[in-house]
Design a protein around this motif. Structure first.
Motif, PDB file in Angstrom:
ATOM      1  N   LYS A   7       0.790  -1.564   0.275  1.00 26.95           N
ATOM      2  CA  LYS A   7       0.194  -0.425  -0.668  1.00 26.95           C
ATOM      3  C   LYS A   7       1.170   0.823   0.614  1.00 26.95           C
ATOM      4  N   LYS A   8       0.033   2.173  -0.797  1.00 25.52           N
ATOM      5  CA  LYS A   8       1.036   3.318  -0.443  1.00 25.52           C
ATOM      6  C   LYS A   8       0.031   4.237  -0.411  1.00 25.52           C
ATOM      7  N   ASP A   9       0.159   5.578  -0.121  1.00 23.21           N
ATOM      8  CA  ASP A   9      -0.403   6.988   0.255  1.00 23.21           C
ATOM      9  C   ASP A   9      -2.654   6.316   0.511  1.00 23.21           C
ATOM     10  N   GLY A  10      -2.334   5.271   1.449  1.00 23.98           N
ATOM     11  CA  GLY A  10      -3.688   4.760   1.717  1.00 23.98           C
ATOM     12  C   GLY A  10      -4.164   3.541   0.505  1.00 23.98           C
ATOM     13  N   LYS A  11      -3.409   2.788  -1.074  1.00 25.48           N
ATOM     14  CA  LYS A  11      -3.759   2.648  -1.963  1.00 25.48           C
ATOM     15  C   LYS A  11      -3.458   1.267  -1.819  1.00 25.48           C
TER      16      LYS A  11
END
Length: 179
Positions: A7-11
């Motif tokens: 995940k990155k930045d909540g995605k």
């Protein structure tokens, strides 16, 4: 918890190269299970610290709860100091200050003398040789930080005790004085 996505930045942005499982049990509980102990303080992670506390108390440790609090709080404080945290009135420094001051109060319950908590540092450093060598490398700094915070706390307690005695000596205590 099964971890398989990155995940990155909540995605979710893709799959992890290596899938993992987090049992949530923590190092101490795993060691306790492997070593067949019924509490973490009897494992080799804490046993040497508990023995040193028993020695420092002079008569042994009847108050197991107090000894466990001292062992846990000093070990945690050591790791925080190694990671760059210093006692203060804000953020992580405040947590460290509270841990050290609570350890001082429980050391007093056990009869451990003033300035002796820092004697636990070499025991902790020895336990982590080869695993977390920064504890050994920073041993002098850690001892100094713990000793200084204990001294500051004892001075604060002394001033507070004098003030309470002064307020109580006048016979009337109002809410403002008590606060």
């Amino acid at each position: 918890v099964f971890m398989e996505y990155e995940k990155k930045d909540g995605k979710v942005i893709g799959k992890l190269a290596m899938k993992n499982v987090d049992t949530g049990s923590g190092l101490e509980r795993i060691v306790m299970a492997i070593q067949g102990k019924d509490n973490v303080f009897d494992t080799d992670l804490f046993f040497p610290i508990m023995q040193k506390i028993k020695y420092l108390s002079g008569v042994g440790v009847d108050d197991v709860r107090s000894a466990r609090i001292v062992a846990d709080h000093i070990r945690t404080s050591v790791m925080m100091i190694v990671d760059g945290v210093r006692p203060s009135n804000t953020d992580q420094g405040y947590i460290l200050r509270r841990l050290l001051r609570r350890a001082v109060r429980y050391a007093d319950v056990l009869g451990i003398g003033h300035g002796m908590l820092s004697e636990l540092v070499p025991v902790i450093a020895e336990k982590y040789v080869g695993v977390y060598d920064n504890v050994t490398h920073m041993e002098g700094i850690i001892v100094k930080e713990i000793w200084e915070e204990e001294e500051k706390f004892r001075k604060t307690l002394e001033r507070g005790t004098k003030e309470i005695k002064r307020v109580l000596a006048c016979g009337k205590v109002c809410g403002v004085d008590a606060f």
